[in-house]
Design a protein around this motif. Structure first.
Motif, PDB file in Angstrom:
ATOM      1  N   PHE A 166       0.871  -1.180   0.000  1.00  0.00           N
ATOM      2  CA  PHE A 166       0.000   0.000   0.000  1.00  0.00           C
ATOM      3  C   PHE A 166       0.905   1.226   0.000  1.00  0.00           C
ATOM      4  O   PHE A 166       1.508   1.574   1.017  1.00  0.00           O
ATOM      5  CB  PHE A 166      -0.909  -0.026   1.232  1.00  0.00           C
ATOM      6  CG  PHE A 166      -1.935   1.064   1.250  1.00  0.00           C
ATOM      7  CD1 PHE A 166      -2.972   1.072   0.329  1.00  0.00           C
ATOM      8  CD2 PHE A 166      -1.864   2.091   2.178  1.00  0.00           C
ATOM      9  CE1 PHE A 166      -3.936   2.068   0.346  1.00  0.00           C
ATOM     10  CE2 PHE A 166      -2.819   3.100   2.205  1.00  0.00           C
ATOM     11  CZ  PHE A 166      -3.852   3.084   1.279  1.00  0.00           C
ATOM     12  N   HIS A 171       0.382   4.657  -0.846  1.00  0.00           N
ATOM     13  CA  HIS A 171      -0.024   5.970  -0.346  1.00  0.00           C
ATOM     14  C   HIS A 171      -1.547   6.047  -0.355  1.00  0.00           C
ATOM     15  O   HIS A 171      -2.192   5.549  -1.284  1.00  0.00           O
ATOM     16  CB  HIS A 171       0.561   7.093  -1.226  1.00  0.00           C
ATOM     17  CG  HIS A 171       0.270   8.473  -0.720  1.00  0.00           C
ATOM     18  ND1 HIS A 171       0.832   8.989   0.419  1.00  0.00           N
ATOM     19  CD2 HIS A 171      -0.559   9.455  -1.200  1.00  0.00           C
ATOM     20  CE1 HIS A 171       0.392  10.219   0.619  1.00  0.00           C
ATOM     21  NE2 HIS A 171      -0.451  10.515  -0.349  1.00  0.00           N
ATOM     22  N   PRO A 172      -2.164   6.650   0.664  1.00  0.00           N
ATOM     23  CA  PRO A 172      -3.625   6.759   0.673  1.00  0.00           C
ATOM     24  C   PRO A 172      -4.137   7.571  -0.515  1.00  0.00           C
ATOM     25  O   PRO A 172      -3.505   8.554  -0.922  1.00  0.00           O
ATOM     26  CB  PRO A 172      -3.909   7.487   1.994  1.00  0.00           C
ATOM     27  CG  PRO A 172      -2.690   7.288   2.826  1.00  0.00           C
ATOM     28  CD  PRO A 172      -1.542   7.222   1.866  1.00  0.00           C
ATOM     29  N   PRO A 173      -5.275   7.184  -1.092  1.00  0.00           N
ATOM     30  CA  PRO A 173      -5.836   7.954  -2.208  1.00  0.00           C
ATOM     31  C   PRO A 173      -6.370   9.299  -1.742  1.00  0.00           C
ATOM     32  O   PRO A 173      -6.640   9.502  -0.558  1.00  0.00           O
ATOM     33  CB  PRO A 173      -6.968   7.061  -2.716  1.00  0.00           C
ATOM     34  CG  PRO A 173      -7.364   6.241  -1.529  1.00  0.00           C
ATOM     35  CD  PRO A 173      -6.104   6.008  -0.747  1.00  0.00           C
ATOM     36  N   GLY A 174      -6.517  10.220  -2.689  1.00  0.00           N
ATOM     37  CA  GLY A 174      -7.110  11.513  -2.385  1.00  0.00           C
ATOM     38  C   GLY A 174      -6.119  12.628  -2.162  1.00  0.00           C
ATOM     39  O   GLY A 174      -6.520  13.773  -1.920  1.00  0.00           O
ATOM     40  N   SER A 175      -4.824  12.336  -2.239  1.00  0.00           N
ATOM     41  CA  SER A 175      -3.801  13.375  -2.088  1.00  0.00           C
ATOM     42  C   SER A 175      -2.608  13.032  -2.955  1.00  0.00           C
ATOM     43  O   SER A 175      -2.398  11.868  -3.327  1.00  0.00           O
ATOM     44  CB  SER A 175      -3.374  13.517  -0.620  1.00  0.00           C
ATOM     45  OG  SER A 175      -2.785  12.311  -0.159  1.00  0.00           O
ATOM     46  N   PRO A 209       0.880  11.925  -4.030  1.00  0.00           N
ATOM     47  CA  PRO A 209       1.867  11.081  -3.357  1.00  0.00           C
ATOM     48  C   PRO A 209       3.201  11.807  -3.197  1.00  0.00           C
ATOM     49  O   PRO A 209       3.633  12.538  -4.094  1.00  0.00           O
ATOM     50  CB  PRO A 209       1.999   9.885  -4.299  1.00  0.00           C
ATOM     51  CG  PRO A 209       1.592  10.387  -5.634  1.00  0.00           C
ATOM     52  CD  PRO A 209       0.542  11.417  -5.371  1.00  0.00           C
ATOM     53  N   ALA A 228       6.994   7.849  -1.977  1.00  0.00           N
ATOM     54  CA  ALA A 228       6.026   6.863  -2.459  1.00  0.00           C
ATOM     55  C   ALA A 228       6.192   6.617  -3.956  1.00  0.00           C
ATOM     56  O   ALA A 228       6.059   5.482  -4.426  1.00  0.00           O
ATOM     57  CB  ALA A 228       4.614   7.338  -2.155  1.00  0.00           C
TER      58      ALA A 228
END
Length: 231
Positions: free
Chosen positions: A206, A208-212, A214, A218
């Motif tokens: 995983f 990097h979290p989605p929505g921002s 990277p 990352a």
């Protein structure tokens, strides 16, 4: 690499390429309510669309089927039933129910109850009128959003909304995570009788979290992992 212009291909050959390349496909064992009682039919052109509300799609060929090269305007029982009564229960098929599911794939008359033919057990649903198949580990009581005619045959794109979930205790934890091994869902492959199971599972990092955006770290990790794939 082989290349084909879709417009130059016969309908049967378009079907071979689409059903052979887009694999595996989940199977929606769908119960609708007709004038003479329940109808049960499996569909492999099926997937989720999104949530809020939970939505899915089923693509249904004309009654003559895609391999015939065209339809005569006659629709399958599922489409006819949904037009008259816009509710259904969609079930996920597991390996231990494969033969019962396959029995429901026969082209019965509209007044035949495939659940009885196959030996499925049913029970009343909580929200919708069509009954649910209690043998299945996942039962999705649903309402029809709309049916769209697509293409020249045509196909009938069924859009549905799940209004009530039934999940067997053996497949779900207290965080509502589904155990794919316990579910043991069937997947559809190409050709007559082609199916598969989820017997091989792996995990990807995983990054990097989605929505921002990277960060550089990352991106570098992603590039390093990508180098390990084949060229």
């Amino acid at each position: 690499m082989a290349e084909f212009s879709a417009a130059d291909l016969m309908v049967e050959d378009q079907y071979k390429l689409m059903s052979g390349a887009i694999i595996p496909r989940p199977i929606a064992l769908t119960v609708t309510l007709g004038p003479d009682g329940p109808n049960v039919a499996p569909f492999s052109f099926f997937n989720c669309i999104g949530v809020s509300p939970p939505m899915f799609m089923i693509a249904c060929s004309p009654k003559t089927g895609p391999k015939s090269g065209g339809g005569n305007g006659e629709v399958k029982d599922t489409v006819a039933n949904l037009r008259d009564h816009p509710e259904m229960v969609v079930h996920i098929v597991d390996y231990e129910l494969r033969n019962k599911m396959n029995a429901c794939a026969l082209d019965f008359d509209r007044d035949v109850n495939e659940a009885e033919i196959a030996g499925f057990n049913t029970a009343p649903s909580v929200v919708v009128k069509p009954p649910r198949i209690t043998d299945c580990r996942v039962q999705l009581e649903s309402r029809l959003i709309e049916i769209k005619e697509m293409g020249t045959l045509p196909y009938y794109l069924i859009l549905g909304e799940v209004v009530h979930f039934h999940m067997d205790d053996s497949i779900i934890n207290d965080r509502l995570h589904i155990d794919p091994g316990a579910l043991d869902a069937l997947g559809r492959m190409a050709g007559n009788g082609g199916y598969t199971r989820i017997t091989d599972k792996f995990e990807m990092p995983f990054l990097h979290p989605p929505g921002s955006t990277p960060p550089e770290e990352a991106i570098q990790r992603a590039q390093e992992f990508a180098k390990t794939d084949r060229d």
